[in-house]
Write a protein that holds these residues in place. Structure first.
Motif, short mmCIF file in Angstrom:
data_model
loop_
_atom_site.label_atom_id
_atom_site.label_comp_id
_atom_site.label_asym_id
_atom_site.label_seq_id
_atom_site.Cartn_x
_atom_site.Cartn_y
_atom_site.Cartn_z
N GLY A 153 0.84 -1.19 0.00
CA GLY A 153 0.00 0.00 0.00
C GLY A 153 0.87 1.24 0.00
N ASN A 154 0.39 2.27 -0.62
CA ASN A 154 1.13 3.53 -0.65
C ASN A 154 1.07 4.22 0.69
OD1 ASN A 154 1.73 3.45 -3.50
ND2 ASN A 154 -0.45 3.74 -3.80
N VAL A 155 2.15 4.86 1.07
CA VAL A 155 2.15 5.65 2.29
C VAL A 155 1.42 6.96 1.99
CG1 VAL A 155 3.59 6.86 3.98
CG2 VAL A 155 4.32 4.65 3.06
N GLY A 156 0.48 7.30 2.85
CA GLY A 156 -0.27 8.53 2.66
C GLY A 156 -0.13 9.45 3.85
N PRO A 157 0.24 10.71 3.60
CA PRO A 157 0.26 11.67 4.70
C PRO A 157 -1.16 12.09 5.04
CG PRO A 157 0.87 12.76 2.67
CD PRO A 157 0.67 11.30 2.34
N GLY A 158 -1.51 12.03 6.30
CA GLY A 158 -2.84 12.45 6.72
C GLY A 158 -2.91 13.95 6.95
N PRO A 159 -4.10 14.49 7.07
CA PRO A 159 -4.25 15.93 7.32
C PRO A 159 -3.70 16.34 8.68
CG PRO A 159 -6.38 14.83 7.36
CD PRO A 159 -5.38 13.82 6.93
N GLY B 203 -9.21 -7.56 7.12
CA GLY B 203 -9.30 -8.99 6.90
C GLY B 203 -8.34 -9.56 5.88
N LEU B 204 -7.68 -8.70 5.09
CA LEU B 204 -6.73 -9.16 4.07
C LEU B 204 -5.78 -8.02 3.72
CD1 LEU B 204 -8.48 -11.49 1.42
CD2 LEU B 204 -6.35 -11.91 2.63
N HIS B 205 -5.04 -8.21 2.64
CA HIS B 205 -4.01 -7.27 2.22
C HIS B 205 -4.58 -5.89 1.93
CE1 HIS B 205 -1.91 -11.00 1.75
NE2 HIS B 205 -2.72 -11.38 0.79
N ILE B 206 -3.74 -4.87 2.09
CA ILE B 206 -4.10 -3.49 1.78
C ILE B 206 -3.10 -2.97 0.76
CG2 ILE B 206 -4.44 -1.18 2.71
CD1 ILE B 206 -4.75 -2.67 5.48
N TRP B 207 -3.59 -2.64 -0.44
CA TRP B 207 -2.71 -2.16 -1.50
C TRP B 207 -2.83 -0.67 -1.74
CZ3 TRP B 207 -2.65 -6.06 -6.17
CH2 TRP B 207 -2.02 -7.24 -5.76
N GLY B 208 -3.92 -0.06 -1.35
CA GLY B 208 -4.13 1.35 -1.64
C GLY B 208 -3.69 2.25 -0.50
N ALA B 209 -3.63 3.52 -0.79
CA ALA B 209 -3.40 4.54 0.24
C ALA B 209 -4.74 4.93 0.83
CB ALA B 209 -2.72 5.76 -0.38
N PRO B 210 -4.77 5.36 2.08
CA PRO B 210 -6.05 5.76 2.66
C PRO B 210 -6.53 7.10 2.12
CG PRO B 210 -4.27 6.04 4.25
CD PRO B 210 -3.67 5.42 3.03
N VAL C 212 -18.13 -4.43 -0.14
CA VAL C 212 -18.26 -3.97 -1.52
C VAL C 212 -18.58 -5.13 -2.46
CG1 VAL C 212 -16.99 -2.90 -3.43
CG2 VAL C 212 -16.87 -1.93 -1.15
N GLY C 213 -18.12 -6.34 -2.15
CA GLY C 213 -18.49 -7.49 -2.95
C GLY C 213 -17.37 -8.16 -3.71
N ASP C 214 -16.18 -7.54 -3.76
CA ASP C 214 -15.03 -8.16 -4.41
C ASP C 214 -13.78 -7.45 -3.91
OD1 ASP C 214 -13.47 -9.82 -6.03
OD2 ASP C 214 -14.77 -9.55 -7.78
N PHE C 215 -12.63 -7.99 -4.31
CA PHE C 215 -11.35 -7.42 -3.88
C PHE C 215 -11.26 -5.95 -4.26
CE2 PHE C 215 -10.01 -11.92 -4.86
CZ PHE C 215 -10.04 -12.33 -3.54
N ILE C 216 -10.59 -5.17 -3.40
CA ILE C 216 -10.41 -3.74 -3.66
C ILE C 216 -8.92 -3.44 -3.57
CG2 ILE C 216 -11.08 -1.40 -3.03
CD1 ILE C 216 -13.28 -2.71 -1.25
N ALA C 217 -8.35 -2.97 -4.68
CA ALA C 217 -6.95 -2.54 -4.70
C ALA C 217 -6.85 -1.02 -4.77
CB ALA C 217 -6.22 -3.15 -5.89
#
Length: 168
Positions: A17-23, A52-59, A91-96
């Protein structure tokens, strides 16, 4: 992650997952160990929250909430101050894709089933779903004129109305 204190069944511990700077100036990063991490800019662990599983995206962020998409087919709303789960939306399926959040509090993600989904960021309920012709790995962007733009595995970039999901 060498100092991790909590077990997950994952056998890999990659920060895909990408590192995201928060506000708030803190850093947020998803990991293949099913956790999202919040760190100070100096690298001190503030908290970690289990999905519950892997996280590929930034928040994505709005107010005191970090929205995190996961391969567990849910978008998770986490309180930024302590990582507590506020809600989870199936959502119903994997989310990247990384969530995009608009000023009205709608959260937008794409899913591997080929759908683009809008979620009420306060309640965690699906507002609308727009099918495409292929899996959606891409993250959405909100343009200066207010459109939601997102690409799909069908080779199309769509411009959608954020309130309805209708094509612009």
């Amino acid at each position: 992650v060498a100092d991790r204190k909590a077990f997950t069944p994952s056998t890999i511990y990659w920060f895909e997952g990408n590192v995201g700077p928060g506000p708030d100036g803190m850093l947020y990063a998803g990991n293949d160990d099913f956790r999202v991490y919040s760190l100070t800019p100096e690298g001190e662990l503030r908290w970690s929250a289990l999905t519950g599983l892997h996280i590929w995206g930034a928040p994505g962020f709005r107010g005191d909430v970090a929205y995190v998409s996961s391969f567990d087919m849910h978008v998770h709303a986490l309180r930024r101050s302590d990582g507590a789960t506020l809600w989870r939306c199936f959502v119903g399926d994997f989310i990247a894709s990384s969530p995009a959040v608009d000023d009205e509090g709608r959260v937008f993600v794409g899913a591997f089933d080929g759908s683009i989904v809008a979620i009420d960021g306060d309640r965690g309920r699906i507002l609308w779903r727009r099918p495409t012709g292929g899996p959606v790995y891409a993250s959405a962007a909100i343009t200066p004129d207010g459109a939601l733009c997102i690409g799909s595995g069908d080779g199309t970039i769509r411009s959608l109305d954020r309130a309805t999901g209708e094509p612009r």
